[in-house]
Design a protein around this motif. Structure first.
Motif, PDB file in Angstrom:
ATOM      1  N   LYS A 193       0.845  -1.189   0.000  1.00 47.71           N
ATOM      2  CA  LYS A 193       0.000   0.000   0.000  1.00 47.71           C
ATOM      3  C   LYS A 193       0.882   1.241   0.000  1.00 47.71           C
ATOM      4  CE  LYS A 193      -4.242   1.746   2.158  1.00 47.71           C
ATOM      5  NZ  LYS A 193      -3.972   3.175   1.986  1.00 47.71           N
ATOM      6  N   VAL A 194       0.649   2.152  -0.925  1.00 45.75           N
ATOM      7  CA  VAL A 194       1.432   3.385  -1.038  1.00 45.75           C
ATOM      8  C   VAL A 194       0.506   4.549  -0.721  1.00 45.75           C
ATOM      9  CG1 VAL A 194       2.862   4.822  -2.535  1.00 45.75           C
ATOM     10  CG2 VAL A 194       2.920   2.328  -2.775  1.00 45.75           C
ATOM     11  N   SER A 195       0.510   4.975   0.531  1.00 48.46           N
ATOM     12  CA  SER A 195      -0.431   6.000   1.009  1.00 48.46           C
ATOM     13  C   SER A 195      -1.849   5.557   0.701  1.00 48.46           C
ATOM     14  CB  SER A 195      -0.079   7.363   0.420  1.00 48.46           C
ATOM     15  OG  SER A 195       1.150   7.821   0.974  1.00 48.46           O
ATOM     16  N   SER A 196      -2.572   6.271  -0.198  1.00 45.64           N
ATOM     17  CA  SER A 196      -3.962   5.885  -0.482  1.00 45.64           C
ATOM     18  C   SER A 196      -4.084   4.885  -1.618  1.00 45.64           C
ATOM     19  CB  SER A 196      -4.784   7.138  -0.817  1.00 45.64           C
ATOM     20  OG  SER A 196      -4.890   7.981   0.302  1.00 45.64           O
ATOM     21  N   ILE A 197      -2.964   4.527  -2.251  1.00 47.61           N
ATOM     22  CA  ILE A 197      -2.992   3.578  -3.354  1.00 47.61           C
ATOM     23  C   ILE A 197      -2.900   2.165  -2.792  1.00 47.61           C
ATOM     24  CG2 ILE A 197      -1.925   2.879  -5.527  1.00 47.61           C
ATOM     25  CD1 ILE A 197      -2.981   5.727  -5.537  1.00 47.61           C
ATOM     26  N   PRO A 198      -3.883   1.313  -3.037  1.00 44.11           N
ATOM     27  CA  PRO A 198      -3.855  -0.039  -2.452  1.00 44.11           C
ATOM     28  C   PRO A 198      -2.800  -0.931  -3.095  1.00 44.11           C
ATOM     29  CG  PRO A 198      -5.722   0.206  -3.936  1.00 44.11           C
ATOM     30  CD  PRO A 198      -5.105   1.569  -3.821  1.00 44.11           C
ATOM     31  N   LYS A 199      -2.437  -1.960  -2.399  1.00 42.22           N
ATOM     32  CA  LYS A 199      -1.498  -2.950  -2.928  1.00 42.22           C
ATOM     33  C   LYS A 199      -2.073  -3.592  -4.183  1.00 42.22           C
ATOM     34  CE  LYS A 199       0.829  -7.284  -1.705  1.00 42.22           C
ATOM     35  NZ  LYS A 199       1.042  -8.300  -0.634  1.00 42.22           N
ATOM     36  N   GLY A 200      -1.221  -3.722  -5.201  1.00 46.53           N
ATOM     37  CA  GLY A 200      -1.650  -4.347  -6.446  1.00 46.53           C
ATOM     38  C   GLY A 200      -2.211  -3.386  -7.473  1.00 46.53           C
ATOM     39  N   ALA A 201      -2.350  -2.105  -7.115  1.00 46.89           N
ATOM     40  CA  ALA A 201      -2.831  -1.097  -8.069  1.00 46.89           C
ATOM     41  C   ALA A 201      -1.654  -0.600  -8.905  1.00 46.89           C
ATOM     42  CB  ALA A 201      -3.475   0.062  -7.318  1.00 46.89           C
ATOM     43  N   PRO A 202      -1.929   0.032 -10.047  1.00 50.78           N
ATOM     44  CA  PRO A 202      -0.837   0.595 -10.845  1.00 50.78           C
ATOM     45  C   PRO A 202       0.000   1.575 -10.021  1.00 50.78           C
ATOM     46  CG  PRO A 202      -2.856   0.560 -12.119  1.00 50.78           C
ATOM     47  CD  PRO A 202      -3.234   0.179 -10.727  1.00 50.78           C
ATOM     48  N   GLN A 203       1.320   1.446 -10.120  1.00 50.06           N
ATOM     49  CA  GLN A 203       2.234   2.291  -9.359  1.00 50.06           C
ATOM     50  C   GLN A 203       2.232   3.717  -9.918  1.00 50.06           C
ATOM     51  OE1 GLN A 203       4.622   1.654  -6.629  1.00 50.06           O
ATOM     52  NE2 GLN A 203       4.482   3.875  -6.781  1.00 50.06           N
ATOM     53  N   PRO A 204       1.908   4.719  -9.092  1.00 48.78           N
ATOM     54  CA  PRO A 204       1.966   6.101  -9.568  1.00 48.78           C
ATOM     55  C   PRO A 204       3.377   6.666  -9.389  1.00 48.78           C
ATOM     56  CG  PRO A 204       1.115   6.080  -7.347  1.00 48.78           C
ATOM     57  CD  PRO A 204       1.373   4.635  -7.710  1.00 48.78           C
ATOM     58  N   PRO A 205       3.735   7.713 -10.098  1.00 51.14           N
ATOM     59  CA  PRO A 205       5.014   8.390  -9.838  1.00 51.14           C
ATOM     60  C   PRO A 205       5.035   8.948  -8.420  1.00 51.14           C
ATOM     61  CG  PRO A 205       4.070   9.084 -11.941  1.00 51.14           C
ATOM     62  CD  PRO A 205       3.007   8.312 -11.227  1.00 51.14           C
ATOM     63  N   TYR A 206       6.212   9.011  -7.820  1.00 46.29           N
ATOM     64  CA  TYR A 206       6.287   9.442  -6.426  1.00 46.29           C
ATOM     65  C   TYR A 206       5.815  10.881  -6.228  1.00 46.29           C
ATOM     66  CZ  TYR A 206       7.935  10.801  -1.869  1.00 46.29           C
ATOM     67  OH  TYR A 206       7.982  11.297  -0.596  1.00 46.29           O
ATOM     68  N   VAL A 207       5.928  11.717  -7.233  1.00 52.71           N
ATOM     69  CA  VAL A 207       5.473  13.102  -7.085  1.00 52.71           C
ATOM     70  C   VAL A 207       4.002  13.150  -6.708  1.00 52.71           C
ATOM     71  CG1 VAL A 207       4.890  15.178  -8.413  1.00 52.71           C
ATOM     72  CG2 VAL A 207       7.212  14.292  -8.468  1.00 52.71           C
ATOM     73  N   LEU A 208       3.194  12.268  -7.285  1.00 48.55           N
ATOM     74  CA  LEU A 208       1.772  12.227  -6.921  1.00 48.55           C
ATOM     75  C   LEU A 208       1.612  11.867  -5.449  1.00 48.55           C
ATOM     76  CD1 LEU A 208      -1.209  12.281  -8.088  1.00 48.55           C
ATOM     77  CD2 LEU A 208      -1.047   9.784  -8.015  1.00 48.55           C
ATOM     78  N   THR A 209       2.354  10.872  -4.982  1.00 49.53           N
ATOM     79  CA  THR A 209       2.271  10.453  -3.583  1.00 49.53           C
ATOM     80  C   THR A 209       2.747  11.560  -2.656  1.00 49.53           C
ATOM     81  OG1 THR A 209       2.693   8.167  -4.273  1.00 49.53           O
ATOM     82  CG2 THR A 209       2.984   8.677  -1.942  1.00 49.53           C
ATOM     83  N   ALA A 210       3.824  12.243  -3.038  1.00 47.68           N
ATOM     84  CA  ALA A 210       4.353  13.334  -2.211  1.00 47.68           C
ATOM     85  C   ALA A 210       3.338  14.461  -2.083  1.00 47.68           C
ATOM     86  CB  ALA A 210       5.662  13.852  -2.799  1.00 47.68           C
ATOM     87  N   VAL A 211       2.708  14.821  -3.190  1.00 48.92           N
ATOM     88  CA  VAL A 211       1.690  15.880  -3.155  1.00 48.92           C
ATOM     89  C   VAL A 211       0.524  15.444  -2.272  1.00 48.92           C
ATOM     90  CG1 VAL A 211      -0.003  17.156  -4.522  1.00 48.92           C
ATOM     91  CG2 VAL A 211       2.320  16.862  -5.383  1.00 48.92           C
ATOM     92  N   GLU A 212       0.082  14.211  -2.442  1.00 55.66           N
ATOM     93  CA  GLU A 212      -1.027  13.708  -1.622  1.00 55.66           C
ATOM     94  C   GLU A 212      -0.702  13.780  -0.136  1.00 55.66           C
ATOM     95  OE1 GLU A 212      -2.999   9.537  -0.196  1.00 55.66           O
ATOM     96  OE2 GLU A 212      -1.998   9.548  -2.151  1.00 55.66           O
ATOM     97  N   ASP A 213       0.480  13.309   0.233  1.00 52.17           N
ATOM     98  CA  ASP A 213       0.844  13.229   1.648  1.00 52.17           C
ATOM     99  C   ASP A 213       1.130  14.598   2.256  1.00 52.17           C
ATOM    100  OD1 ASP A 213       0.567  10.513   1.467  1.00 52.17           O
ATOM    101  OD2 ASP A 213       2.708  10.103   1.244  1.00 52.17           O
ATOM    102  N   VAL A 214       1.903  15.409   1.564  1.00 50.41           N
ATOM    103  CA  VAL A 214       2.294  16.710   2.118  1.00 50.41           C
ATOM    104  C   VAL A 214       1.095  17.646   2.229  1.00 50.41           C
ATOM    105  CG1 VAL A 214       3.691  18.775   1.737  1.00 50.41           C
ATOM    106  CG2 VAL A 214       4.689  16.518   1.359  1.00 50.41           C
ATOM    107  N   VAL A 215       0.307  17.746   1.160  1.00 53.91           N
ATOM    108  CA  VAL A 215      -0.866  18.614   1.209  1.00 53.91           C
ATOM    109  C   VAL A 215      -1.936  18.026   2.116  1.00 53.91           C
ATOM    110  CG1 VAL A 215      -2.696  19.701  -0.138  1.00 53.91           C
ATOM    111  CG2 VAL A 215      -0.397  19.544  -1.085  1.00 53.91           C
ATOM    112  N   GLY A 216      -2.094  16.702   2.069  1.00 52.58           N
ATOM    113  CA  GLY A 216      -3.123  16.062   2.878  1.00 52.58           C
ATOM    114  C   GLY A 216      -2.888  16.198   4.370  1.00 52.58           C
ATOM    115  N   VAL A 217      -1.635  16.130   4.815  1.00 55.99           N
ATOM    116  CA  VAL A 217      -1.326  16.197   6.248  1.00 55.99           C
ATOM    117  C   VAL A 217      -0.796  17.574   6.623  1.00 55.99           C
ATOM    118  CG1 VAL A 217      -0.006  15.186   8.137  1.00 55.99           C
ATOM    119  CG2 VAL A 217      -0.834  13.724   6.290  1.00 55.99           C
ATOM    120  N   ASP A 218       0.352  17.950   6.082  1.00 56.75           N
ATOM    121  CA  ASP A 218       0.999  19.204   6.466  1.00 56.75           C
ATOM    122  C   ASP A 218       0.225  20.426   5.972  1.00 56.75           C
ATOM    123  OD1 ASP A 218       3.690  17.937   7.458  1.00 56.75           O
ATOM    124  OD2 ASP A 218       3.320  17.079   5.481  1.00 56.75           O
TER     125      ASP A 218
END
Length: 329
Positions: A193-218
């Motif tokens: 599981k990569v943040s909100s992306i479940p295990k086995g889903a297409p891998q997104p670029p890390y920039v998407l995950t960083a934006v999700e996590d930083v804006v979502g929390v911080d």
């Protein structure tokens, strides 16, 4: 007919998009409300305005930059050249300040993620499981702190190793972008599981995950922003292209800059100058890359709006043409 065309547009666009399972299955697929993009059927709104959170973001970002680049330099040179302090004590002073701001922000971030209220956690996340960015930062901070403490222990501290934590961080972040970018381009799937992306889903670029996590929390965007960001990424191939471009931009740039800084630290004859390069040069890179990213993103979102509108009109025209032909027959 308008409602039918609306649904057809969105369905046609989503057939090209990766699927992310339950993370967005319950979210609305269509947004007709007017926002910064105007009335664009089928294009999910991010519903997050950076300027509403600018005070905290600018304050925290400024303090982190000061701690991670400026403070070590302004402490090192006066204490090194203008005092008779033993070098071990000198670096003990500098190291004691490392992590002061980032540690407090990290603790605040941890509290938000483990609080019984799941407001800031990833979609479908559990209470004691941090988001992906938090986990990777934990590893990076541990390594950086270990280097600073280990290189400060000898009677005569190792100045050059004490200058490499930030270049190593840039290399690690850049490699993460490059690896996830390649996985995304090859259609590979997540191994966990990569943040909100479940295990086995297409891998997104890390920039998407960083934006999700930083804006979502911080940034205070919370789960609502995480959901809307994934909706947007799922629905819009133009947004996916923008994310991929920014991911390669930061990945390749960070690795090259980090490796160059690391090499300079070991090659420069003067260890005192090398120390300043190791802590100061990445800041210049970060500022330039951030400015370019802001301009690039604004231009990319405007382009997305234009292309989405044209694409929607073309689909409606084709559907209306087919309807007219059927009516004639």
């Amino acid at each position: 007919m308008a409602e039918s065309n609306h649904d057809s547009e969105h369905t046609a666009e989503c057939t090209e998009a990766p699927e992310y399972g339950n993370a967005v299955s319950s979210a609305r697929r269509v947004s007709m409300a007017r926002d910064e993009y105007g009335n664009l059927p089928g294009l999910p709104r991010l519903e997050y305005r950076l300027m509403e959170h600018k005070s905290k973001l600018f304050l925290v970002s400024g303090l982190l930059i000061f701690e991670g680049s400026i403070l070590p330099i302004i402490l090192f040179y006066p204490l090194w050249y203008l005092t008779d302090l033993r070098h071990g004590i000198l670096f003990a002073i500098i190291t004691s300040f490392f992590g002061l701001v980032s540690g407090l922000e990290f603790a605040h971030r941890s509290w938000r993620l483990i609080h019984k209220n799941d407001k800031y956690r990833p979609l479908d996340g559990t209470r004691w499981r941090f988001d992906f960015t938090h986990a990777t930062l934990s590893i990076c901070y541990t390594i950086m702190t270990g280097i600073l403490i280990g290189a400060s222990i000898p009677h005569e501290p190792l100045v050059r190793p004490l200058a490499i934590p930030v270049p190593l961080l840039f290399i690690a972040a850049g490699m993460l972008c490059i690896v996830t970018g390649a996985m995304s381009a090859l259609g590979m799937r997540t191994a966990c599981k990569v943040s909100s992306i479940p295990k086995g889903a297409p891998q997104p670029p890390y920039v998407l995950t960083a934006v999700e996590d930083v804006v979502g929390v911080d940034g205070g965007g919370a789960r609502h922003f995480r959901r809307r960001l994934l909706e947007r990424y799922k629905a819009s191939k133009y947004f996916r292209r923008l994310i991929a471009e920014l991911n390669w931009f930061w990945g390749i740039g960070s690795v090259i800059n980090g490796a160059g800084s690391l090499a300079a630290v070991w090659v420069i004859p003067s260890q005192e100058i090398a120390y300043g390069v190791g802590w100061g040069e990445p800041l210049g890179f970060f500022v330039v890359w951030t400015v370019i990213t802001v301009l690039w993103t604004r231009r990319g979102l405007r382009e997305e709006k234009k292309l989405w509108a044209v694409n929607s009109r073309d689909k409606v025209a084709v559907m209306e043409s087919g309807t007219d032909t059927q009516n004639t027959n």
